[in-house]
Design a protein around this motif. Sequence first.
Motif, PDB file in Angstrom:
ATOM      1  N   PRO A  24      56.765 -52.325 -26.457  1.00  0.00           N
ATOM      2  CA  PRO A  24      56.706 -51.645 -27.742  1.00  0.00           C
ATOM      3  C   PRO A  24      55.397 -51.933 -28.477  1.00  0.00           C
ATOM      4  N   VAL A  25      54.826 -50.887 -29.092  1.00  0.00           N
ATOM      5  CA  VAL A  25      53.580 -51.038 -29.844  1.00  0.00           C
ATOM      6  C   VAL A  25      53.683 -50.329 -31.195  1.00  0.00           C
ATOM      7  N   THR A  26      52.913 -50.808 -32.137  1.00  0.00           N
ATOM      8  CA  THR A  26      52.900 -50.230 -33.484  1.00  0.00           C
ATOM      9  C   THR A  26      51.900 -49.079 -33.553  1.00  0.00           C
ATOM     10  N   PRO A  27      52.034 -48.230 -34.552  1.00  0.00           N
ATOM     11  CA  PRO A  27      51.040 -47.176 -34.741  1.00  0.00           C
ATOM     12  C   PRO A  27      49.620 -47.727 -34.893  1.00  0.00           C
ATOM     13  N   ALA A  28      49.478 -48.856 -35.549  1.00  0.00           N
ATOM     14  CA  ALA A  28      48.146 -49.447 -35.724  1.00  0.00           C
ATOM     15  C   ALA A  28      47.524 -49.790 -34.374  1.00  0.00           C
ATOM     16  N   GLN A  29      48.330 -50.315 -33.454  1.00  0.00           N
ATOM     17  CA  GLN A  29      47.821 -50.637 -32.114  1.00  0.00           C
ATOM     18  C   GLN A  29      47.421 -49.370 -31.365  1.00  0.00           C
ATOM     19  N   VAL A  30      48.247 -48.329 -31.476  1.00  0.00           N
ATOM     20  CA  VAL A  30      47.938 -47.064 -30.817  1.00  0.00           C
ATOM     21  C   VAL A  30      46.669 -46.467 -31.414  1.00  0.00           C
ATOM     22  N   HIS A  31      46.569 -46.475 -32.720  1.00  0.00           N
ATOM     23  CA  HIS A  31      45.398 -45.926 -33.411  1.00  0.00           C
ATOM     24  C   HIS A  31      44.124 -46.621 -32.939  1.00  0.00           C
ATOM     25  N   LYS A  32      44.134 -47.934 -32.926  1.00  0.00           N
ATOM     26  CA  LYS A  32      42.951 -48.712 -32.528  1.00  0.00           C
ATOM     27  C   LYS A  32      42.570 -48.457 -31.071  1.00  0.00           C
ATOM     28  N   ALA A  33      43.565 -48.364 -30.192  1.00  0.00           N
ATOM     29  CA  ALA A  33      43.299 -48.239 -28.754  1.00  0.00           C
ATOM     30  C   ALA A  33      42.981 -46.816 -28.310  1.00  0.00           C
ATOM     31  N   VAL A  34      43.603 -45.827 -28.937  1.00  0.00           N
ATOM     32  CA  VAL A  34      43.520 -44.451 -28.440  1.00  0.00           C
ATOM     33  C   VAL A  34      42.575 -43.572 -29.244  1.00  0.00           C
ATOM     34  N   PRO A  36      40.598 -44.334 -32.620  1.00  0.00           N
ATOM     35  CA  PRO A  36      40.134 -44.960 -33.871  1.00  0.00           C
ATOM     36  C   PRO A  36      39.275 -44.028 -34.730  1.00  0.00           C
ATOM     37  N   GLU A  37      38.736 -42.980 -34.120  1.00  0.00           N
ATOM     38  CA  GLU A  37      37.912 -42.028 -34.878  1.00  0.00           C
ATOM     39  C   GLU A  37      38.747 -41.072 -35.721  1.00  0.00           C
ATOM     40  N   LEU A  38      40.042 -41.021 -35.467  1.00  0.00           N
ATOM     41  CA  LEU A  38      40.942 -40.145 -36.218  1.00  0.00           C
ATOM     42  C   LEU A  38      41.600 -40.912 -37.358  1.00  0.00           C
ATOM     43  N   ALA A  39      42.150 -40.185 -38.290  1.00  0.00           N
ATOM     44  CA  ALA A  39      42.897 -40.812 -39.377  1.00  0.00           C
ATOM     45  C   ALA A  39      44.154 -41.475 -38.812  1.00  0.00           C
ATOM     46  N   TYR A  40      44.508 -42.598 -39.375  1.00  0.00           N
ATOM     47  CA  TYR A  40      45.720 -43.306 -38.977  1.00  0.00           C
ATOM     48  C   TYR A  40      46.936 -42.398 -39.096  1.00  0.00           C
TER      49      TYR A  40
END
Length: 118
Positions: A24-34, A36-40
Amino acid sequence: MAERRQMGALEDEIMTYLWAVGQPVTPAQVHKAVAPELAYTTVMTILTRLWQKNRLTRERAGRAYEYLPVRTEAEDRAAAMQDTLADAGDRAAVLSSFVDALNAKDAMLLQKLLEQDG
């Protein structure tokens, strides 16, 4: 101007990441990894849509959710193929076109798998 992803590409990238991580991963982890140039919030929206499509489960983890794929990549892709076939007006034509488009190696693999099940 930044290049735009094709429709559905971000969903695919997120699912690929989640399958690779395997926990399981958080949205913050997904945002950073996949992405990061997009809005959270964009990543949050995609995760919510994937959850609404029953492709992800989610559980509370503090103030956020943690997301995990419902199925393995193979199971998920097979389900998508089954959905496409179920929606087809002419199932035989769809299957025939699919088989015709296979390269020789994949056609041999399909034949082998069909023989195992028969």
